[in-house]
Design a protein around this motif. Sequence first.
Motif, mmCIF file in Angstrom:
data_model
loop_
_atom_site.group_PDB
_atom_site.id
_atom_site.type_symbol
_atom_site.label_atom_id
_atom_site.label_comp_id
_atom_site.label_asym_id
_atom_site.label_seq_id
_atom_site.Cartn_x
_atom_site.Cartn_y
_atom_site.Cartn_z
ATOM 1 N N GLU A 93 0.826 -1.199 0.000
ATOM 2 C CA GLU A 93 0.000 0.000 0.000
ATOM 3 C C GLU A 93 0.866 1.256 0.000
ATOM 4 O O GLU A 93 1.869 1.331 0.717
ATOM 5 C CB GLU A 93 -0.926 0.015 1.221
ATOM 6 C CG GLU A 93 -1.918 -1.139 1.246
ATOM 7 C CD GLU A 93 -2.829 -1.105 2.455
ATOM 8 O OE1 GLU A 93 -2.671 -0.196 3.298
ATOM 9 O OE2 GLU A 93 -3.696 -1.993 2.570
ATOM 10 N N SER A 94 0.488 2.211 -0.831
ATOM 11 C CA SER A 94 1.117 3.534 -0.879
ATOM 12 C C SER A 94 2.644 3.441 -0.923
ATOM 13 O O SER A 94 3.336 3.928 -0.023
ATOM 14 C CB SER A 94 0.671 4.367 0.331
ATOM 15 O OG SER A 94 -0.730 4.514 0.344
ATOM 16 N N PRO A 95 3.207 2.835 -1.967
ATOM 17 C CA PRO A 95 4.665 2.702 -2.034
ATOM 18 C C PRO A 95 5.362 4.048 -2.197
ATOM 19 O O PRO A 95 4.834 4.964 -2.835
ATOM 20 C CB PRO A 95 4.876 1.820 -3.271
ATOM 21 C CG PRO A 95 3.656 2.041 -4.108
ATOM 22 C CD PRO A 95 2.542 2.247 -3.149
ATOM 23 N N GLY A 96 6.555 4.155 -1.617
ATOM 24 C CA GLY A 96 7.364 5.354 -1.735
ATOM 25 C C GLY A 96 7.146 6.345 -0.609
ATOM 26 O O GLY A 96 6.158 6.268 0.126
ATOM 27 N N GLN A 97 8.093 7.262 -0.474
ATOM 28 C CA GLN A 97 8.009 8.343 0.503
ATOM 29 C C GLN A 97 8.500 9.630 -0.130
ATOM 30 O O GLN A 97 9.415 9.610 -0.970
ATOM 31 C CB GLN A 97 8.846 8.036 1.747
ATOM 32 C CG GLN A 97 8.342 6.892 2.597
ATOM 33 C CD GLN A 97 9.176 6.691 3.849
ATOM 34 O OE1 GLN A 97 9.619 7.634 4.482
ATOM 35 N NE2 GLN A 97 9.383 5.432 4.215
ATOM 36 N N ASP A 98 7.937 10.729 0.293
ATOM 37 C CA ASP A 98 8.362 12.033 -0.181
ATOM 38 C C ASP A 98 9.831 12.249 0.172
ATOM 39 O O ASP A 98 10.222 12.105 1.331
ATOM 40 C CB ASP A 98 7.496 13.118 0.454
ATOM 41 C CG ASP A 98 7.743 14.486 -0.159
ATOM 42 O OD1 ASP A 98 8.218 14.540 -1.311
ATOM 43 O OD2 ASP A 98 7.459 15.498 0.513
#
Length: 422
Positions: free
Chosen positions: A237-242
Amino acid sequence: MSHTKALLFLLISLSVSAASEASAQVRQRQTGASRSVEASSFPGADLGARINAADHALGAAVGEIVARGGGRISTQIIISERHTLRLMPGTYAPDTTGIPLLLKPGSAVVGSGWDNTILLESTAQAQFTVISAYKHSQRNGDADSDLSVRDLQVKGANSGFNSAPQAVSLGNCTNCVVDRVWINSTRSIGIQLGGSAVYGNFASNSRVTNCLFTHVASQNLALVNGSDIIFENNRFESPGQDGGPGSTVIDLEPNDADDRIENVVIRNNLLDARANIIQAGSGIVIQAGSVARFGPVLVEGNTIYGGRTTGNVTNSLSNGIYAFGASMKGVTIRNNNVTRVGQCGLRIEGAGYIVTGNQFADVGGGGTPGFYMADVSNSRIEGNSFRYSGIGPADGTVNIVGSFKNNVVRNNPGMGFPPNIH
């Protein structure tokens, strides 16, 4: 007796008493199949030191170390062969400069469920690996075996980012399993199997199942060198980060010609980027590279949501399923569902594909074709479909680049193959 001697006698008595009590606890639990000791019964400046003391007390026999209530870990933990570290509910917070938890062959770490047992990343600068196979941690390329990581959460706590280390790093592990583990907001790669092939080793007969990955900064689940590997029933779920290094969700990526990707199954996983607020990479990427040992690979029954299809329509994943490389052969992609990716729902390059029964919806658009096939040969592409909801950008065009020979193409409704290809 003088006051000083009396005090010294008391301290010695207490020390002997504590050691005797710990030994007694070991003896009291020897009646079962294995022994169990409480980490809190052993001396140490922090929880890591107490766990190591408990591990040492178990000796070479099968046994279990129980840690309760969480706590600070400033001493690297090393779990010996045939020992299990059982982490009861609590938050376990490392600040070690080395990897917080190392597992020797035949050992395990088991929590009390991923909502209850939380093991943080170390807060030490540039320390992103939380759990590692022991031999792999000593020399990349060595073989490990029979490791188990279960029923816990690994949570991000480091202030930096990286694209290479792995929160759970198993290397060239045989008969290893990661099951019901939540990788939550970690700052580099989530879980990886496979290490260097320089010593002739590779991961084998190992699996990652029933795990949850949320907001993982880099690749969520990766394989670089392995045979007989299963990635099944996981949720992403929601891969990646700012500010992170970029996030491909599932990545098969050999690094060197001596690596292998053989007998790999990617089945019944959910990849969901609908809640993303950043742009991530692709969903499932299979890179054949120039390795001598590649295939077969099965990608089956996976569901990929690359963005929202209602309300504020988004495209948070680039490609749904993307396979390429000089050694490409023996890849089967069947019965997958791919919805709303910004670029291709399916992008394949090379030979020997079986692509059947896949359903694509709202892929491509904005000048980007929904499907891309480059130098594809000796393949079967049959029974797939493309559907457009009428909302947001989409394009069912199949862009064919280079040669396209010895292929069977039929019954793919909605997919816009060139008119000379049937």
